[in-house]
Design an enzyme around this catalytic site. Structure first.
Site, PDB file in Angstrom:
ATOM      1  N   HIS A 114       2.242   5.286  -6.725  1.00  0.00           N
ATOM      2  CA  HIS A 114       1.930   4.614  -5.603  1.00  0.00           C
ATOM      3  C   HIS A 114       0.534   3.808  -5.934  1.00  0.00           C
ATOM      4  CE1 HIS A 114       4.724   6.953  -3.643  1.00  0.00           C
ATOM      5  NE2 HIS A 114       4.614   6.260  -2.494  1.00  0.00           N
ATOM      6  N   ASP A 153       4.513   1.467  -5.451  1.00  0.00           N
ATOM      7  CA  ASP A 153       4.763   1.245  -3.824  1.00  0.00           C
ATOM      8  C   ASP A 153       3.508   1.271  -3.028  1.00  0.00           C
ATOM      9  OD1 ASP A 153       7.247   1.508  -4.881  1.00  0.00           O
ATOM     10  OD2 ASP A 153       8.028   2.890  -3.328  1.00  0.00           O
TER      11      ASP A 153
END
Ligand SMILES: [Zn+2]
Length: 229
Positions: A186, A39
């Site tokens: 991430h 992400d």
């Protein structure tokens, strides 16, 4: 009491059923496959993540922010060139759990549409998978996403933002390997501890007999319909 329970059960069944086609936080429990998702990128860790994925021959799903694709289009293009799956993480990182302004629905619609348009314009990719920032999954959010042709994908495990050692993080990720797992990580990280064990983690997943696939493959999802941008 029984009547209340029955009513509640009916409402719950309806809610679960109506959301089942739009919202997922896990794959199918009978299938020995998992998905890796990244992400907030493209970001400072994207290049290294791509190197590791290439070295291990893994395809992952990247939920990109429109604002990041705009500011770092070159890196975003590298993710596409490596044939990874691209999902939307909306335009900017608004936390709709704490967003109190009256125009919340409109703000969501705009954020989704803006990201969709930027990803299409800059990368040539039609997105149909999305993840709200902070995993927002309240019914109105799912409804807005569904109307724009999106499936909303959360995760079964993720903690790479937490303030623990890389070693402890690695152990926790490893313990969360299970059928249908969707791992959240991430590539615009608060820390980059994930990079220290991502390669080993991939090896460990495979050593336990799991296949690593994209989210759409894990969930057997295809684009619902073409939407006007
Ligand atoms: Zn995020």
């Amino acid at each position: 009491m029984k009547k209340i329970n029955t009513v509640f059960t009916i409402i719950c069944l309806f809610a679960c059923f109506s959301n089942a086609k739009t919202f997922y936080a896990n794959g199918y429990p009978e299938v020995k496959k998992v998905a890796l998702t990244f992400d907030d990128g493209p970001g400072k860790a994207t290049k290294r993540v791509l190197e590791i994925l290439k070295e291990k021959n893994v395809k992952a799903t990247f939920f990109m922010l429109g604002i990041r694709v705009e500011s770092d289009t070159e890196t975003a293009k590298k993710v596409v060139a490596d044939d990874h799956e691209i999902g939307s993480h909306t335009y900017e990182h608004v936390n709709f759990y704490s967003y109190k302004v009256d125009d919340k629905i409109r703000k969501m619609e705009r954020g989704i549409l803006q990201a969709k348009k930027i990803i299409k314009d800059k990368l040539g990719v039609d997105t149909y998978l999305m993840r709200f920032p902070y995993g927002y999954s309240k019914p109105e959010g799912l409804e807005v996403a569904q109307k724009q042709g999106y499936y909303v994908i959360n995760w079964s495990f993720g903690m790479d933002w937490e303030n623990v050692s890389a070693q402890e993080m690695h152990i926790k990720y490893k313990q969360a390997i299970k059928n249908g797992a969707i791992f959240l990580m991430h590539d615009l990280p608060k820390n980059d501890k994930i990079l220290s064990f991502l390669g080993d983690f991939i090896d460990e997943i495979r050593a336990e007999g799991y296949e690593i696939v994209t989210v759409s493959e894990l969930l057997n999802l295809k684009q619902k319909y073409q939407t006007e941008i």
